[in-house]
Each structure stands twice: as C-alpha cells, then as structure tokens.
Design a protein around this motif. Structure first.
Motif, PDB file in Angstrom:
ATOM      1  N   HIS A 250       0.814  -1.213   0.000  1.00 57.55           N
ATOM      2  CA  HIS A 250       0.000   0.000   0.000  1.00 57.55           C
ATOM      3  C   HIS A 250       0.849   1.264   0.000  1.00 57.55           C
ATOM      4  O   HIS A 250       0.314   2.355   0.241  1.00 57.55           O
ATOM      5  CB  HIS A 250      -0.940   0.023   1.208  1.00 57.55           C
TER       6      HIS A 250
ATOM      7  N   LEU B  69      -9.931   4.891   1.240  1.00 58.95           N
ATOM      8  CA  LEU B  69     -10.189   3.767   2.137  1.00 58.95           C
ATOM      9  C   LEU B  69     -11.372   2.924   1.654  1.00 58.95           C
ATOM     10  O   LEU B  69     -11.368   1.702   1.808  1.00 58.95           O
ATOM     11  CB  LEU B  69     -10.433   4.276   3.557  1.00 58.95           C
TER      12      LEU B  69
ATOM     13  N   ARG C  24      -9.900   0.713  -1.071  1.00 56.25           N
ATOM     14  CA  ARG C  24      -8.869  -0.259  -0.705  1.00 56.25           C
ATOM     15  C   ARG C  24      -9.293  -1.229   0.385  1.00 56.25           C
ATOM     16  O   ARG C  24      -8.717  -2.308   0.501  1.00 56.25           O
ATOM     17  CB  ARG C  24      -7.600   0.487  -0.242  1.00 56.25           C
ATOM     18  N   THR C  25     -10.260  -0.863   1.201  1.00 59.38           N
ATOM     19  CA  THR C  25     -10.646  -1.750   2.311  1.00 59.38           C
ATOM     20  C   THR C  25     -12.020  -2.387   2.132  1.00 59.38           C
ATOM     21  O   THR C  25     -12.378  -3.293   2.885  1.00 59.38           O
ATOM     22  CB  THR C  25     -10.640  -0.971   3.641  1.00 59.38           C
TER      23      THR C  25
ATOM     24  N   ALA D 291     -14.741  -1.223   3.035  1.00 60.46           N
ATOM     25  CA  ALA D 291     -15.516  -1.006   4.258  1.00 60.46           C
ATOM     26  C   ALA D 291     -16.954  -0.636   3.899  1.00 60.46           C
ATOM     27  O   ALA D 291     -17.198   0.091   2.935  1.00 60.46           O
ATOM     28  CB  ALA D 291     -14.886   0.100   5.097  1.00 60.46           C
TER      29      ALA D 291
ATOM     30  N   TRP E  20      -8.332  -2.802  16.567  1.00 61.95           N
ATOM     31  CA  TRP E  20      -8.976  -3.608  15.522  1.00 61.95           C
ATOM     32  C   TRP E  20      -9.766  -4.695  16.243  1.00 61.95           C
ATOM     33  O   TRP E  20      -9.196  -5.555  16.903  1.00 61.95           O
ATOM     34  CB  TRP E  20      -7.909  -4.203  14.602  1.00 61.95           C
TER      35      TRP E  20
ATOM     36  N   ARG F  16     -17.267  -3.192   8.884  1.00 63.12           N
ATOM     37  CA  ARG F  16     -17.459  -4.162   7.815  1.00 63.12           C
ATOM     38  C   ARG F  16     -18.353  -5.297   8.320  1.00 63.12           C
ATOM     39  O   ARG F  16     -18.168  -5.805   9.429  1.00 63.12           O
ATOM     40  CB  ARG F  16     -16.103  -4.710   7.375  1.00 63.12           C
TER      41      ARG F  16
ATOM     42  N   PHE G 121     -11.692  -7.634   7.829  1.00 61.39           N
ATOM     43  CA  PHE G 121     -10.552  -6.865   7.352  1.00 61.39           C
ATOM     44  C   PHE G 121      -9.290  -7.725   7.407  1.00 61.39           C
ATOM     45  O   PHE G 121      -9.166  -8.628   8.241  1.00 61.39           O
ATOM     46  CB  PHE G 121     -10.323  -5.615   8.220  1.00 61.39           C
TER      47      PHE G 121
ATOM     48  N   GLN H 191      -4.949  -4.139   5.534  1.00 62.13           N
ATOM     49  CA  GLN H 191      -5.940  -3.063   5.539  1.00 62.13           C
ATOM     50  C   GLN H 191      -5.928  -2.311   6.868  1.00 62.13           C
ATOM     51  O   GLN H 191      -6.125  -1.093   6.912  1.00 62.13           O
ATOM     52  CB  GLN H 191      -7.329  -3.631   5.250  1.00 62.13           C
TER      53      GLN H 191
ATOM     54  N   THR I 234      -5.054   1.660   7.263  1.00 62.99           N
ATOM     55  CA  THR I 234      -5.954   2.585   7.954  1.00 62.99           C
ATOM     56  C   THR I 234      -5.211   3.402   8.994  1.00 62.99           C
ATOM     57  O   THR I 234      -5.400   4.621   9.100  1.00 62.99           O
ATOM     58  CB  THR I 234      -7.103   1.804   8.617  1.00 62.99           C
TER      59      THR I 234
END
Length: 611
Positions: free
Chosen positions: A138, A166, A169-170, A172, A218, A261, A266, A270, A274
């Motif tokens: 990334h 984001l 790329r994620t 979410a 997380w 999510r 995730f 990721q 973030t």
C-alpha cells in the motif's frame, strides 16, 4: 550471557531491550512496562516475557490486537534464539549472545525506564511511520494520498480524499470520522454512506484507549469481545469487523477514524493502511485548519482596513500604471515605487508581486521608518545571540524569511549607510553576514522599495548611496496623487462608503450632493489614506439619512490653501490648469505660463501629464 530483544522494525527500530532472567518483564505501552513500546497498536500491558526451565517464554496478556510469534498468533510460546515477536508495526527479535565477554556485553543498550517518555501517536521524529505498510503493497496508495492531501484547500476536501481511498482499498461498508466538538464529546463529522450515521458508535471504555492514549484498535467479531470493554448488544452485533484509529493534532488526539465491515473480515494489511492513513489525515487536517484560520484572519484584517487586492480606479493615469505593473511583474529586476504618502505604494507592490513568477511565494513588508536606526541592520539581515546588548536569542532577518519570495522595503530612504551597503551586496547576488555571525548567508529575494522622499536629493546630500539608487531603480513606478486621478475620486468614495456602511451597520446611509461635491473638489494632500479616514469618520458621525458637508471634517476645499510647498507639485498643477484653459494646446498653455514651448513639452513629459 545476557539476552535482549532487538527492535527490527517499527517506530523504535534499532533499540535493544536487555532481558532479566530473574524477573518477568512486561511489554506494552504502559509507563510501568519494562519494555515500553510506542506503537499505537500495542496495548498498555500487551505481553510478558520471562525465563523458566532454561528457556525464554512469552505470554500474551489478553491484548486487544494479539501477539504474533514467528508470524503465528499465539497466547503462549517458547522463545528460542532469533525468534521474532510482532506487535502491530513493531517486530522484535530475541538475541541470545553466546560466550560474550564482559566488555562485549556492556555494549548492549540498557533502558533507563524512569527517563523514557512515551509517545502515544506518531510524530515527525519517528524513524519510519509507514514501514509496515510498504511491505503490504500500500505504499503507492499512501504516496498518492499524500500528494492529494497537499493539493486540498479545505478540511472537507481532505476528509473526502481519505474516504475515497479507504472505501476503494478496504471495501468497508461504513467509514466515519468523529471529532471533539470542544466539550470533550466526540460527534460524527462525516459518515459515508450518510444514512448510516446512527450506526456509528464508540463505547466509552474504548474511547479512552483511542483518544486519551492514542491506541489504534482492531476488533474481530465484536460479539466475542470482552464484555467489560465493549457492549455486544444493539448496533455492534451487525459488524464482523471494526477498526478505530486515532486522529491527532498538536500532540493531542482530537478524533477517531472508524471503519466498519459486515463480511468478510478486514485483513492485517488493511488495518496497517488505515492506521497510516489516519496519521496522514492528522497532518492534512492540521494544515487545512491552519490555512482556514489564516484566510479568516486575512479577510478580517482586509475588512477592517477596507483593503482590496485590486487597484480601484479607471482614469488614464491608473490604466497606464496597471499596464506598467504587468510588464514589471514579468521582469526580474528590483523595483522602486515613488509617490506621496498615502497614495497606495504598498498596494502597488502587492500587485507587482502577484504579477510576478514569485506570486506563490511569500511577500514580506518592512517599514524601514518604523525601525530604530540602530536596529535596522539586525532586523533586515538577522543577528546572533549575544552580538549586542539585548540580543537574547538568534533572530532570522527579513531577507532570510523572504527567501525565494519578495521583500517590500517601505521608506527605503531611512536605511543607514551600513544597511545600504549590505542591501547593495544582496542585490548584486553576493552573500551577507548577519550581525555577530561567522558564516555568510546567500538568499534569493526580489526587492521592491518605496519612498515618498526625493532619493536623488538624498544622493546629492550623501545620505543615500548612488550605486544603490541606480540598482534599486532598475524599474521605476510613479504612483499618481489622488488629486490627479480625476473620476477615480468618485469611484473611491463609493468603494469606501459601501465598505464602512456595512462595517458600522448603517446600510441605508446616503451622501448629500453638497458633501459629494466637496469630496470631489478637495485637493487631498493625504491622498487615498486621507479619503478612507474621512469616509470612515463621516459614516460614524453623520446623522440619518445622509452625510452632510459638515460631517466630512475638511477644513478647506480644492486649492484654496497651500497644502504643499513643493515647487514641482505647483508646476504640475499650473501646467495642468493651463492645458485645461487652452483645450490641450501646448503652445497656448506655454504662453499663459510664460515659458517656452520646449520647456512646456519637457515639463509635460517629466510630470507625465495627459493632454
């Protein structure tokens, strides 16, 4: 034999932590931990390492984000030589030197715990804030994000840029940003999609860890999280994964970046992206807020002083001045602006700067007449601490501060001869020596100088260097006095009247015909500055419904008094009056004035009088 943990990557890369086999050693971000980490993913008491049965052992102490030993998540593991421990972006390696002498062992770094200051968020002093992101593919994303943030002008643009990256790329389902509104409570600033705003919540127990302690969190499957730290009822049960990353500003965390999510979960890359993006967001928002504040200050100052970036006026002399400003702006030499006090020489200097190739660089203004003579040199060129009485600290001079930009020297005739010598060296491209310094400084600055004095007379009196005079006047701009600008006076009256009516809350106030005539006929020895102050005072003092002549505070009208004793000014006025009477005929005007036609033509050219 002394074993130690070597930090292979992360904010503390290169540090060594000596291990004590006689006692367990705690790893985490808490101040009481023997192995104190600054990684925001680390818990306060993340893990413990201890020596038992001839081997080192590591045990995870119910950390929020878990511990990896040799890239395998574990609660307990036996550690051998060169085994690695991974906590967030920090990777530590166990090193057990064999057969080391006392001298060799003494080289191992020992941490003095009472002297260590824990940083709960990334700062510019950290060695590599995105080291782990590079390994996850990334790095280019963050590079693109950095470039985009540099181009953003407002906080909303910064936030939109981050959210766009984001979401792509994620994957979410929901991205939210919450900020402290000033009362200590976090309130959502932006949620995408907007209809999910009611679903974005943060438990108080987590809020302390994220905002107060700067810890990135997380949460895998919130329904299985520790009930003491997070409720599993209601809204949280619909998410399979949640990421919280602190957003900092000026050494404090003022907000939280939230990613939600439903499925699937995730990935670790990721999560790293973030956290790194939140760090960049912190910097981008800080700069955007600062720009907003500077713009607001600039608007407030401009409104208070009725300043305008544009030169107000459409008379022939002003149109000619504007054309010259454009041509001079595109050149690169020094500029000398001449004109009476109050005509707007600084406004002309700003117009030259805006028209130049340096327009994106700073323009600094220095009033040489306002600086004591014995301090002019140190203020312009800088000084070192202790170089003279009162020099309690180093001072970076105005020339260094304006490097690659423009420096406007108002009232340049007030410079001392010593200061003039240094200014001449700078204009010739030579370095200069700050007061009390031993090392010369070289700068790239365009100088715009202004004066209401006769510098040629100063040269004759040996008060101004002749070589500097010619160097400054590579390009010369003459700003006409207000009395020579014809209909511009009426334009300026309307401009200032509109401004001060709005500023003083009198939008319906008018101006009588008698007062307007008085303004148009007045000679204005103080020029535009005087006109501005007269209108400002009249708007405040006048009774409704209109400004009368008596409200203007003018003691004379037109040329009924000797407002100046300068011969050149009276010559200019008499020639202009003679041309008016003769309909622009130079021979007839010369006859009225009692001078030859050649003298009349020369004076008309010298004073730039339009026929």
């Amino acid at each position: 034999m002394t074993a130690y943990l070597m930090v292979r990557s992360g904010p503390q890369k290169g540090r060594q932590f000596t291990l004590d086999p006689e006692r367990p050693m705690h790893i985490g971000r808490g101040k009481s931990c023997e192995i104190m980490l600054t990684d925001p993913v680390s818990s306060r008491f993340h893990a413990v390492i201890y020596f038992e049965d001839g081997n080192w052992h590591l045990r995870d102490t119910s950390s929020r984000n878990g511990t990896l030993v040799n890239d395998q998540k574990t609660d307990h593991a036996r550690m051998l030589n060169h085994h690695t421990v991974k906590i967030g972006a920090t990777e530590l390696e166990l090193v057990e030197p064999a057969g080391e002498s006392t001298e060799e062992t003494s080289l191992t770094q020992t941490i003095a715990w009472e002297s260590v200051k824990t940083e709960h968020r990334w700062t510019a002093d950290d060695e590599d804030p995105i080291a782990k992101v590079a390994a996850t593919g990334h790095l280019m994303d963050l590079y693109s994000l950095s470039l985009s943030l540099l181009r953003c002008e407002s906080p909303d643009e910064v936030i939109s840029t981050l959210i766009e990256l984001l979401r792509d790329r994620t994957d979410a389902d929901v991205i939210g940003l919450s900020f402290d509104s000033g009362d200590g409570r976090l309130k959502p600033r932006r949620v995408e999609p907007a209809d999910a705003a009611d679903l974005v919540t943060i438990e108080k127990s987590l809020l302390k860890r994220i905002v107060k302690e700067g810890e990135a969190v997380w949460i895998n499957d919130p329904a299985k999280s520790d009930a003491s730290e997070m409720s599993t009822t209601g809204k949280d049960q619909m998410w399979s994964d949640i990421i919280y990353a602190p957003i900092g500003s000026d050494d404090t965390n003022v907000g939280v970046l939230q990613l939600y999510r439903r499925e699937p979960k995730f990935s670790e890359s990721q999560f790293e992206l973030t956290v790194a993006a939140a760090r960049l967001l912190s910097i981008g928002l800080s700069q955007a807020f600062e720009r907003d504040s500077l713009r607001a200050d600039r608007r407030r100052i401009a409104d208070r002083n009725a300043d305008s970036d544009e030169l107000v006026g459409s008379s022939a002399v002003m149109q000619k001045l504007k054309e010259r400003i454009e041509r001079v702006g595109n050149a690169s030499g020094s500029v000398l602006i001449r004109g009476e006090s109050g005509v707007g020489k600084e406004l002309v200097a700003r117009a030259v700067h805006r028209a130049s190739r340096r327009s994106k660089r700073p323009m600094l203004t220095v009033n040489c007449a306002a600086i004591p003579h014995d301090l002019i040199e140190s203020q312009l060129f800088g000084h070192r601490k202790g170089s003279f009485t009162g020099a309690d600290s180093d001072h970076i001079g105005w020339f260094q501060q304006a490097h690659t930009g423009t420096l406007f020297l108002d009232e340049v005739g007030e410079l001392t001869l010593e200061g003039q010598a240094k200014l001449l060296r700078i204009l010739e491209g030579h370095p200069f020596l700050p007061v009390g310094a031993t090392e010369e400084v070289l700068v790239d600055v365009r100088v715009i100088a202004a004066t209401n004095r006769d510098l040629a007379e100063f040269v004759r009196e040996k008060r101004f260097r002749e070589d500097l005079f010619y160097r400054l006047s590579v390009f010369e701009l003459l700003v006409p006095p207000l009395r020579d600008r014809g209909d511009d006076i009426e334009l300026l009256v309307g401009h200032f009247l509109e401004h001060f009516r709005r500023q003083h809350g009198r939008p319906l106030l008018a101006i009588s015909d008698e007062a307007r005539t008085r303004l148009l006929e007045y000679a204005w020895p103080g020029n535009v500055r005087q006109l501005r102050n007269v209108i400002d005072s009249a708007v405040v003092m006048a009774d409704d419904p209109a400004i009368e002549a008596d409200d203007l505070g003018l003691r004379d009208a037109g040329l009924s008094r000797l407002d100046t004793l300068r011969l050149d000014e009276w010559e200019r006025r008499l020639i202009r009056k003679a041309l008016e009477r003769t309909g622009g005929s130079v021979p007839e005007a010369a006859a009225l004035l009692g001078i030859s036609r050649a003298t009349a033509y020369r004076k008309i050219t010298e004073y730039q009088i339009d026929r």
